[in-house]
Write an enzyme that holds these catalytic residues in place. Structure first.
Site, PDB file in Angstrom:
ATOM      1  N   ARG A 186     -17.382  14.965  14.616  1.00 30.97           N
ATOM      2  CA  ARG A 186     -15.998  14.912  14.149  1.00 30.97           C
ATOM      3  C   ARG A 186     -15.417  16.273  13.743  1.00 30.97           C
ATOM      4  O   ARG A 186     -15.180  16.544  12.566  1.00 30.97           O
ATOM      5  CB  ARG A 186     -15.860  13.895  13.012  1.00 30.97           C
ATOM      6  CG  ARG A 186     -16.254  12.518  13.466  1.00 30.97           C
ATOM      7  CD  ARG A 186     -16.115  11.487  12.407  1.00 30.97           C
ATOM      8  NE  ARG A 186     -14.750  11.008  12.226  1.00 30.97           N
ATOM      9  CZ  ARG A 186     -14.402  10.089  11.338  1.00 30.97           C
ATOM     10  NH1 ARG A 186     -15.310   9.554  10.565  1.00 30.97           N
ATOM     11  NH2 ARG A 186     -13.160   9.700  11.226  1.00 30.97           N
ATOM     12  N   LYS A 194      -6.163   0.458   5.048  1.00 30.90           N
ATOM     13  CA  LYS A 194      -6.754   1.674   4.465  1.00 30.90           C
ATOM     14  C   LYS A 194      -6.279   2.909   5.221  1.00 30.90           C
ATOM     15  O   LYS A 194      -5.915   3.919   4.613  1.00 30.90           O
ATOM     16  CB  LYS A 194      -8.290   1.555   4.552  1.00 30.90           C
ATOM     17  CG  LYS A 194      -9.027   2.875   4.454  1.00 30.90           C
ATOM     18  CD  LYS A 194     -10.522   2.727   4.619  1.00 30.90           C
ATOM     19  CE  LYS A 194     -11.048   2.728   6.031  1.00 30.90           C
ATOM     20  NZ  LYS A 194     -11.183   4.045   6.668  1.00 30.90           N
ATOM     21  N   ASN A 195      -6.259   2.830   6.546  1.00 29.93           N
ATOM     22  CA  ASN A 195      -5.963   4.032   7.329  1.00 29.93           C
ATOM     23  C   ASN A 195      -4.476   4.384   7.355  1.00 29.93           C
ATOM     24  O   ASN A 195      -4.087   5.402   7.907  1.00 29.93           O
ATOM     25  CB  ASN A 195      -6.538   3.903   8.746  1.00 29.93           C
ATOM     26  CG  ASN A 195      -8.057   3.965   8.708  1.00 29.93           C
ATOM     27  OD1 ASN A 195      -8.644   4.333   7.685  1.00 29.93           O
ATOM     28  ND2 ASN A 195      -8.708   3.594   9.807  1.00 29.93           N
ATOM     29  N   ASP A 207     -12.653   1.008  15.879  1.00 27.34           N
ATOM     30  CA  ASP A 207     -12.995   0.411  14.584  1.00 27.34           C
ATOM     31  C   ASP A 207     -13.309  -1.089  14.681  1.00 27.34           C
ATOM     32  O   ASP A 207     -13.674  -1.708  13.676  1.00 27.34           O
ATOM     33  CB  ASP A 207     -11.861   0.644  13.565  1.00 27.34           C
ATOM     34  CG  ASP A 207     -11.717   2.109  13.222  1.00 27.34           C
ATOM     35  OD1 ASP A 207     -12.656   2.876  13.477  1.00 27.34           O
ATOM     36  OD2 ASP A 207     -10.649   2.499  12.689  1.00 27.34           O
ATOM     37  N   ARG A 221     -15.999   0.897   1.269  1.00 20.36           N
ATOM     38  CA  ARG A 221     -15.017   1.930   1.592  1.00 20.36           C
ATOM     39  C   ARG A 221     -13.795   1.329   2.296  1.00 20.36           C
ATOM     40  O   ARG A 221     -12.721   1.914   2.249  1.00 20.36           O
ATOM     41  CB  ARG A 221     -15.644   2.990   2.505  1.00 20.36           C
ATOM     42  CG  ARG A 221     -16.759   3.748   1.848  1.00 20.36           C
ATOM     43  CD  ARG A 221     -17.307   4.786   2.775  1.00 20.36           C
ATOM     44  NE  ARG A 221     -16.217   5.654   3.212  1.00 20.36           N
ATOM     45  CZ  ARG A 221     -16.345   6.609   4.102  1.00 20.36           C
ATOM     46  NH1 ARG A 221     -17.506   6.834   4.660  1.00 20.36           N
ATOM     47  NH2 ARG A 221     -15.311   7.358   4.444  1.00 20.36           N
ATOM     48  N   CYS A 256     -20.392  13.067  10.219  1.00 21.71           N
ATOM     49  CA  CYS A 256     -20.672  11.806   9.543  1.00 21.71           C
ATOM     50  C   CYS A 256     -21.502  10.944  10.482  1.00 21.71           C
ATOM     51  O   CYS A 256     -21.874  11.394  11.567  1.00 21.71           O
ATOM     52  CB  CYS A 256     -19.392  11.108   9.121  1.00 21.71           C
ATOM     53  SG  CYS A 256     -18.493  10.469  10.497  1.00 21.71           S
TER      54      CYS A 256
HETATM   55  N1  EPU Z   1     -11.551  15.009  17.236  1.00 19.59           N
HETATM   56  C1  EPU Z   1     -11.766  16.298  17.673  1.00 19.59           C
HETATM   57  N2  EPU Z   1     -11.106  17.312  17.029  1.00 19.59           N
HETATM   58  C2  EPU Z   1     -10.252  17.078  15.981  1.00 19.59           C
HETATM   59  C3  EPU Z   1     -10.041  15.742  15.558  1.00 19.59           C
HETATM   60  C4  EPU Z   1     -10.699  14.724  16.206  1.00 19.59           C
HETATM   61  O1  EPU Z   1     -12.532  16.546  18.593  1.00 19.59           O
HETATM   62  O2  EPU Z   1      -9.691  18.034  15.442  1.00 19.59           O
HETATM   63  C5  EPU Z   1     -12.282  13.915  17.905  1.00 19.59           C
HETATM   64  C6  EPU Z   1     -13.208  13.197  16.927  1.00 19.59           C
HETATM   65  O3  EPU Z   1     -14.442  13.875  16.810  1.00 19.59           O
HETATM   66  C7  EPU Z   1     -13.340  11.836  17.567  1.00 19.59           C
HETATM   67  C8  EPU Z   1     -11.970  11.618  18.182  1.00 19.59           C
HETATM   68  O4  EPU Z   1     -11.363  12.912  18.289  1.00 19.59           O
HETATM   69  O5  EPU Z   1     -14.319  11.862  18.548  1.00 19.59           O
HETATM   70  C9  EPU Z   1     -11.061  10.695  17.401  1.00 19.59           C
HETATM   71  O6  EPU Z   1     -10.862  11.177  16.095  1.00 19.59           O
HETATM   72  P1  EPU Z   1      -9.513  10.970  15.300  1.00 19.59           P
HETATM   73  O7  EPU Z   1      -9.088  12.300  14.777  1.00 19.59           O
HETATM   74  O8  EPU Z   1      -8.547  10.185  16.101  1.00 19.59           O
HETATM   75  O9  EPU Z   1     -10.035  10.091  14.103  1.00 19.59           O
HETATM   76  P2  EPU Z   1      -9.826  10.305  12.552  1.00 19.59           P
HETATM   77  O10 EPU Z   1      -8.415  10.655  12.267  1.00 19.59           O
HETATM   78  O11 EPU Z   1     -10.882  11.178  12.000  1.00 19.59           O
HETATM   79  C10 EPU Z   1      -9.111   7.817  12.154  1.00 19.59           C
HETATM   80  C11 EPU Z   1      -9.584   6.686  11.301  1.00 19.59           C
HETATM   81  C12 EPU Z   1     -10.931   6.199  11.789  1.00 19.59           C
HETATM   82  C13 EPU Z   1     -10.760   5.741  13.247  1.00 19.59           C
HETATM   83  C14 EPU Z   1     -10.194   6.879  14.095  1.00 19.59           C
HETATM   84  C15 EPU Z   1      -9.908   6.485  15.513  1.00 19.59           C
HETATM   85  C16 EPU Z   1      -8.583   7.237   9.184  1.00 19.59           C
HETATM   86  C17 EPU Z   1      -8.755   7.643   7.772  1.00 19.59           C
HETATM   87  N3  EPU Z   1      -9.684   7.146   9.925  1.00 19.59           N
HETATM   88  O12 EPU Z   1     -10.103   8.841  12.025  1.00 19.59           O
HETATM   89  O13 EPU Z   1     -11.287   5.089  10.981  1.00 19.59           O
HETATM   90  O14 EPU Z   1     -11.992   5.345  13.768  1.00 19.59           O
HETATM   91  O15 EPU Z   1      -8.971   7.365  13.491  1.00 19.59           O
HETATM   92  O16 EPU Z   1      -9.028   5.432  15.581  1.00 19.59           O
HETATM   93  O17 EPU Z   1      -7.479   6.956   9.622  1.00 19.59           O
HETATM   94  C18 EPU Z   1     -12.724   3.475  10.080  1.00 19.59           C
HETATM   95  O18 EPU Z   1     -11.753   2.995   9.485  1.00 19.59           O
HETATM   96  O19 EPU Z   1     -13.832   2.870  10.156  1.00 19.59           O
HETATM   97  C19 EPU Z   1     -12.600   4.776  10.743  1.00 19.59           C
HETATM   98  C20 EPU Z   1     -13.639   5.520  11.081  1.00 19.59           C
END
Ligand code: EPU
Length: 420
Positions: A124, A22-23, A307, A399, A119
């Site tokens: 986030r 998915k990701n 995850d 999801r 969320c």
């Molecule tokens: N963060 C910030 N600022 C930003 C972006 C992120 O502070 O601008 C923080 C977030 O709040 C969090 C951390 O950085 O504490 C990690 O966030 P990241 O941006 O790496 O995560 P994401 O891109 O929002 C993806 C996956 C998540 C997975 C995370 C970490 C997708 C669609 N989602 O989220 O997947 O947990 O990376 O590996 O790729 C799941 O599949 O259950 C899921 C939540």
């Protein structure tokens, strides 16, 4: 309202096929905006989040065909236009909708969308995405719950991410491919899904080097073409089935496992005493062992994935001893602990750490899936528990897990979905 009912106690046997990640698929679908051509995603996972990102693209003018027979998604982005805005409720429904920001800015020089909001696993923020896009010359305006980005043409730059955010790395990468000159992302996320996105972009004609390492270099090109792509397998889904085998003391075969991608998970499962043998993409999990306690710290890749944290907590609740899990990626990703405790687990939360004292057995209870991985963890507990477990808010599970009841049923689990 739908619920999943699991009657615990059955051993699992046979084999299960893992779906595409998915990701990987979510950013890849967003990246198809960049070409203005027809792109095809093969073997796409038929999941709620995937349908939402397709709706987002359609609301911008794309024409999308989802073929549920062969799992192909055809995306024609010719008629996308930057004057349209995706509906706020779609963006709020799924944070990954924000991944259209980079490609829209890069192709059209304009994008406006609702802010994604927090969320169940933390607040986030999107500051790193916005900082990166600003460095490429985008003007960013925030107000009234919306973010708007504008740029005549993005211009390559050096960007250092304060944290290797997966989404920010993807957004900046997708913005950089059509920018003028070179973009370098330092402290980039290294997840396998980032490499998959880079492979997709390179097939489209982009020049992205170093994806999968902490330093990604992008040489901007003037246009990209539509391509056909088969995404990588879902390492988190594979890890979840490995734990299903361990919690039911079963031996199963899991088809569609990339050993390299799953190393951090394998290392911890091996410390727990679980033997997993991977050959030609098939992982045979020998789960008939006593589970040893382990300590885990979630980290960006190649660290242990956040995850898999909830599923690991489910497993360790049946270990012979005390384990500590420290969640460093998300600030609030322990909501499943109180639900697992309702099933008899002994877990104490102290800030970002959870102390898990293994118990002899779990008992079925009425529980609630608080997010996607929490829901998976509760199904795992249900498989091992005495009597019935009733899980509500199962839309979270839909999801991210393709046909989870069907797949577990085919392995011999007693699981069904009911409408109440
Ligand atoms: N963060 C910030 N600022 C930003 C972006 C992120 O502070 O601008 C923080 C977030 O709040 C969090 C951390 O950085 O504490 C990690 O966030 P990241 O941006 O790496 O995560 P994401 O891109 O929002 C993806 C996956 C998540 C997975 C995370 C970490 C997708 C669609 N989602 O989220 O997947 O947990 O990376 O590996 O790729 C799941 O599949 O259950 C899921 C939540």
């Amino acid at each position: 309202m739908e619920k999943i009912i699991v009657k615990g106690g059955n051993k699992l046997k046979g084999e299960v096929n893992i779906s595409s990640a998915k990701n990987s698929v979510l950013p890849i679908i967003a990246a198809s905006i960049l070409s203005g051509d027809l792109s095809v995603i093969e073997n796409a996972p038929m999941l709620e989040d995937v349908f939402v990102i397709c709706d987002v693209l359609e609301s911008l003018g794309a024409s999308i065909k989802i073929n549920k027979e062969n799992n192909n998604i055809s995306i024609d982005t010719k008629d996308i236009n930057s004057k349209e805005e995706p509906k706020a409720d779609l963006v709020r429904k799924m944070r990954a909708s924000f991944l259209i920001m980079g490609p829209m800015l890069s192709r059209f020089g304009r994008v406006k969308l609702s802010l994604p909001g927090g969320c169940n696993i933390g607040s986030r923020p999107i500051d790193l995405h916005l900082k990166g896009l600003s460095s490429l010359g985008a003007q960013i305006y925030l107000g009234h719950g919306y973010v708007e980005g504008k740029a005549d043409r993005l211009i390559g730059n050096k960007i250092y991410l304060d944290f290797p955010s997966v989404g920010a790395t993807e957004n900046i990468m997708m913005a950089g491919v059509l920018a003028k000159g070179e973009t370098v992302i330092e402290n980039a996320a290294e997840e396998p899904e980032i490499k998959d996105l880079a492979n997709y972009l390179n097939d489209m004609g982009a020049i992205v080097e170093g994806a999968g390492t902490g330093r990604i270099r992008i040489k901007g090109v003037s246009e990209l073409k539509g391509v056909t792509h088969k995404p990588i397998y879902d390492r988190i889904e594979a890890g979840t089935y490995m734990i299903a085998a361990a919690m039911t003391r079963s031996k199963i075969k899991i088809n569609g496992v990339d050993e390299e991608h799953i190393k951090p998970i394998l290392a911890k499962l091996s410390e727990c005493g679980i033997n997993i043998d991977i050959k030609n993409g098939i992982a045979t999990t020998y789960g008939d062992v006593d589970i040893k306690p382990v300590d885990i710290k979630t980290m960006p890749y190649p660290g242990f994935p956040t995850d898999m944290q909830a599923q690991m907590m489910a497993l360790l609740s049946l270990s012979k001893g005390t384990s500590i899990i420290t969640e460093t990626v998300f600030e609030n990703r322990f909501m499943h602990a109180s639900e697992i405790k309702r099933m008899g687990a002994n877990i104490k939360i102290d800030g970002r750490s959870a102390v898990i004292e293994g118990v002899k057995g779990l008992t079925g209870a009425e529980v609630r899936a608080t997010d996607l991985r929490a829901g998976a963890a509760l199904i795992l507990c249900g498989l091992a528990a005495e009597c019935n477990t009733q899980i509500s808010d199962v839309y979270h599970i839909d999801r991210g897990y393709v046909d989870i009841e069907k797949k577990l049923k085919s392995l011999g689990a007693c699981i069904e979905r009911i409408n109440v």
